[in-house]
Design a protein around this motif. Structure first.
Motif, PDB file in Angstrom:
ATOM      1  N   GLU A   2     -42.264   6.518 -16.944  1.00 36.39           N
ATOM      2  CA  GLU A   2     -41.823   5.227 -16.437  1.00 36.39           C
ATOM      3  C   GLU A   2     -42.555   4.934 -15.139  1.00 36.39           C
ATOM      4  O   GLU A   2     -43.265   5.780 -14.610  1.00 36.39           O
ATOM      5  CB  GLU A   2     -40.331   5.263 -16.130  1.00 36.39           C
ATOM      6  N   ARG A  46     -40.117  11.077 -18.988  1.00 31.12           N
ATOM      7  CA  ARG A  46     -40.424   9.716 -19.446  1.00 31.12           C
ATOM      8  C   ARG A  46     -41.492   9.149 -18.523  1.00 31.12           C
ATOM      9  O   ARG A  46     -41.343   9.186 -17.303  1.00 31.12           O
ATOM     10  CB  ARG A  46     -39.178   8.809 -19.358  1.00 31.12           C
ATOM     11  N   THR A  54     -27.156   3.278 -12.540  1.00 32.27           N
ATOM     12  CA  THR A  54     -26.379   3.971 -13.566  1.00 32.27           C
ATOM     13  C   THR A  54     -26.544   5.472 -13.385  1.00 32.27           C
ATOM     14  O   THR A  54     -27.642   6.000 -13.497  1.00 32.27           O
ATOM     15  CB  THR A  54     -26.844   3.550 -14.971  1.00 32.27           C
TER      16      THR A  54
HETATM   17  P1  ATP Z   1     -31.778   3.202 -16.822  1.00 34.87           P
HETATM   18  O1  ATP Z   1     -31.079   1.983 -17.308  1.00 34.87           O
HETATM   19  O2  ATP Z   1     -31.478   3.513 -15.407  1.00 34.87           O
HETATM   20  O3  ATP Z   1     -33.225   3.217 -17.151  1.00 34.87           O
HETATM   21  P2  ATP Z   1     -31.293   4.667 -19.224  1.00 34.87           P
HETATM   22  O4  ATP Z   1     -30.434   3.760 -19.993  1.00 34.87           O
HETATM   23  O5  ATP Z   1     -32.732   4.743 -19.563  1.00 34.87           O
HETATM   24  O6  ATP Z   1     -31.136   4.416 -17.647  1.00 34.87           O
HETATM   25  P3  ATP Z   1     -30.226   7.093 -20.376  1.00 34.87           P
HETATM   26  O7  ATP Z   1     -31.343   7.294 -21.301  1.00 34.87           O
HETATM   27  O8  ATP Z   1     -28.919   6.712 -20.905  1.00 34.87           O
HETATM   28  O9  ATP Z   1     -30.658   6.108 -19.200  1.00 34.87           O
HETATM   29  O10 ATP Z   1     -30.050   8.398 -19.460  1.00 34.87           O
HETATM   30  C1  ATP Z   1     -28.816   8.746 -18.837  1.00 34.87           C
HETATM   31  C2  ATP Z   1     -28.963   8.853 -17.340  1.00 34.87           C
HETATM   32  O11 ATP Z   1     -30.125   9.599 -16.990  1.00 34.87           O
HETATM   33  C3  ATP Z   1     -29.161   7.535 -16.624  1.00 34.87           C
HETATM   34  O12 ATP Z   1     -27.938   6.893 -16.442  1.00 34.87           O
HETATM   35  C4  ATP Z   1     -29.782   7.980 -15.326  1.00 34.87           C
HETATM   36  O13 ATP Z   1     -28.787   8.441 -14.427  1.00 34.87           O
HETATM   37  C5  ATP Z   1     -30.651   9.129 -15.760  1.00 34.87           C
HETATM   38  N1  ATP Z   1     -32.037   8.685 -15.922  1.00 34.87           N
HETATM   39  C6  ATP Z   1     -32.595   8.023 -16.952  1.00 34.87           C
HETATM   40  N2  ATP Z   1     -33.913   7.815 -16.754  1.00 34.87           N
HETATM   41  C7  ATP Z   1     -34.198   8.365 -15.548  1.00 34.87           C
HETATM   42  C8  ATP Z   1     -35.397   8.481 -14.770  1.00 34.87           C
HETATM   43  N3  ATP Z   1     -36.555   8.020 -15.208  1.00 34.87           N
HETATM   44  N4  ATP Z   1     -35.328   9.110 -13.569  1.00 34.87           N
HETATM   45  C9  ATP Z   1     -34.149   9.608 -13.112  1.00 34.87           C
HETATM   46  N5  ATP Z   1     -32.996   9.531 -13.801  1.00 34.87           N
HETATM   47  C10 ATP Z   1     -33.010   8.918 -15.007  1.00 34.87           C
END
Ligand code: ATP
Ligand code: MG
Length: 412
Positions: A116, A114, A281
């Motif tokens: 980000e 992603r 999270t």
């Molecule tokens: P956040 O609110 O932290 O952005 P998210 O809702 O985008 O998380 P999900 O798509 O549900 O996250 O992904 C599940 C898990 O994957 C997250 O809880 C987090 O631990 C991990 N995760 C998500 N995006 C990232 C990232 N860019 N880098 C590292 N870990 C990530």
């Protein structure tokens, strides 16, 4: 000319030995725990058609609208690096024609992408371990999969997380709630950020989980899905809470948990820690009963979650790097061949063994120290003739002459 050193892409990190030790521990634990719940591992593609995520995660979500690594390949097809695992799992489940084969329990691990803003715990390439349970509508299965997630964290030894749950309703009760919420948000519009204005048009529930302080300050009286549930959704949520109580899984209901992807309904949950700042999270998921159908499959309820491996790793202690059982030191040229054979024989017993490579005894002992071997096996002419090994415990300094088979009993 000075050559410029190339760097990895921003937000994309190397997994060096110490870090990978933690990742392996997390992966091994997941395999063990998930297998005990009769989940099977799948390995799914990293490249998928871009349209898969547009149709499932949702065109208006941050992930799809801004963060996807999508491009046209040489044949003109629009493909992307997967930003998450659920959509691909559903695609694979449909493609394999498994919708009539009873419930399927899958888990996967691998890289997600992603674009980000990189921060601690937020990377552009990161790893997820996820699980998907297709073909059951819960709430017993919801409680079980949450219990599985809790057991996974417990087995990792991660104790600093709390579980927050919510329900997002269903297609029969959510539209009314959405209208009520939207009417409320209209009255607060001036206080909300511009992203929230966009969300009001696409997915107003996501306003509830906006991280901007001024938005949160405007929302304490926002109507909650919880008090607008239809009877079946209400019953489902009660069933989930009863299941969690039966499993002694501690939780708190947090009506603000809405999840960032469009496909969720009913059960939504997050395991959160306070130790990682805003990236708290570590594991999150929910039920997505409409997703299979929206990808042109038969109506199939499902629930799943994904954990962020790098975030979990940050909560683990530094691994013990003393993984070398034995360093083999050969005294003199004549002992060299025999030392190579003995090192191989020790490895065959399952020990981790480093041959110190010849040269002076001093240099070899130095290597043994630097590599932090637990034991040193020294082989000289005497040992060769007697078919014995000189074994020294580097911790206690204790030294004894032993046979090859005795080594394993002492070291192993
Ligand atoms: P956040 O609110 O932290 O952005 P998210 O809702 O985008 O998380 P999900 O798509 O549900 O996250 O992904 C599940 C898990 O994957 C997250 O809880 C987090 O631990 C991990 N995760 C998500 N995006 C990232 C990232 N860019 N880098 C590292 N870990 C990530
Ligand atoms: Mg996110």
């Amino acid at each position: 000319m000075v050559k410029k050193k190339l760097q990895s892409i921003r937000g994309i990190h190397d997994g060096l030995p110490q870090e990978v030790k933690k990742w392996r521990f997390i992966e091994d634990t997941a395999r063990k725990v998930f297998a005990s719940y009769a989940f099977s591992e799948v390995r799914l593609p990293i490249l998928e058609p871009t349209e898969l995520f547009v149709r499932s995660v949702g065109e208006k979500t941050d992930i799809v609208s801004k963060e996807m690594y999508a491009f046209e390949d040489q044949g003109g097809d629009s493909i992307c690096l997967r930003p998450e695992g659920t959509a691909g799992a559903v695609r694979a489940y449909l493609q394999a024609g498994l919708t009539r084969s009873g419930a399927q329990r899958w888990f996967y691990m691998g890289a997600m992408f992603r674009r980000e803003r990189p921060q601690k715990g937020r990377l552009r390439q990161f790893q997820q371990i996820g699980a998907e349970y297709f073909g059951t509508s819960g709430p017993v299965e919801d409680a079980e999969i949450l219990g599985m997630a809790q057991t996974f964290l417990d087995t990792l030894g991660i104790e600093q997380t709390r579980l927050e749950i919510n329900t997002l309703g269903c297609s029969s009760c959510r539209p009314d709630y959405r209208a009520t919420l939207l009417a409320f948000l209209e009255t607060k519009k001036e206080a909300l950020c511009s992203t929230c204005h966009d969300r009001m048009g696409s997915n107003p529930m996501r306003v509830l989980d906006c991280k901007v302080q001024t938005c949160q300050a405007a929302l304490p009286d926002a109507p909650e899905m919880l008090s607008h549930l239809c009877a079946p959704c209400d019953e489902h949520f009660t069933g989930l809470k009863q299941g969690l109580a039966a499993l002694a899984v501690q939780y708190a209901v947090n009506p603000r948990i809405v999840r960032g992807l469009d496909y969720y309904n009913r059960t939504a949950f997050e395991f959160i820690t306070d130790q990682l700042g805003a990236q708290g999270t570590v594991l999150a998921g929910g039920r997505y009963d409409g997703l299979v159908e929206s990808l042109a499959g038969p109506a199939t309820p499902a629930i799943g979650f994904a954990a962020g491996v790098e975030r979990l790793a940050m909560l683990l202690p530094e691994p013990n790097d003393n993984t070398l059982d034995i360093a083999v030191v050969a005294l003199g040229e004549a002992a060299q061949a025999y030392a190579l054979q003995q090192a191989a024989a020790l490895r065959a017993q399952g020990l981790s063994v480093l041959h110190c490579g010849g040269g002076s005894a001093k240099r070899q002992f130095k290597t043994a120290d630097r590599e932090r071997a637990r034991f040193v096996v020294t082989i000289g002419e005497d040992e060769m003739q007697e078919n014995m090994l000189m074994l020294k415990n580097l911790n206690s300094g204790e030294q004894q002459k032993v046979t090859l088979t005795q080594v394993f009993n002492i070291v192993g």
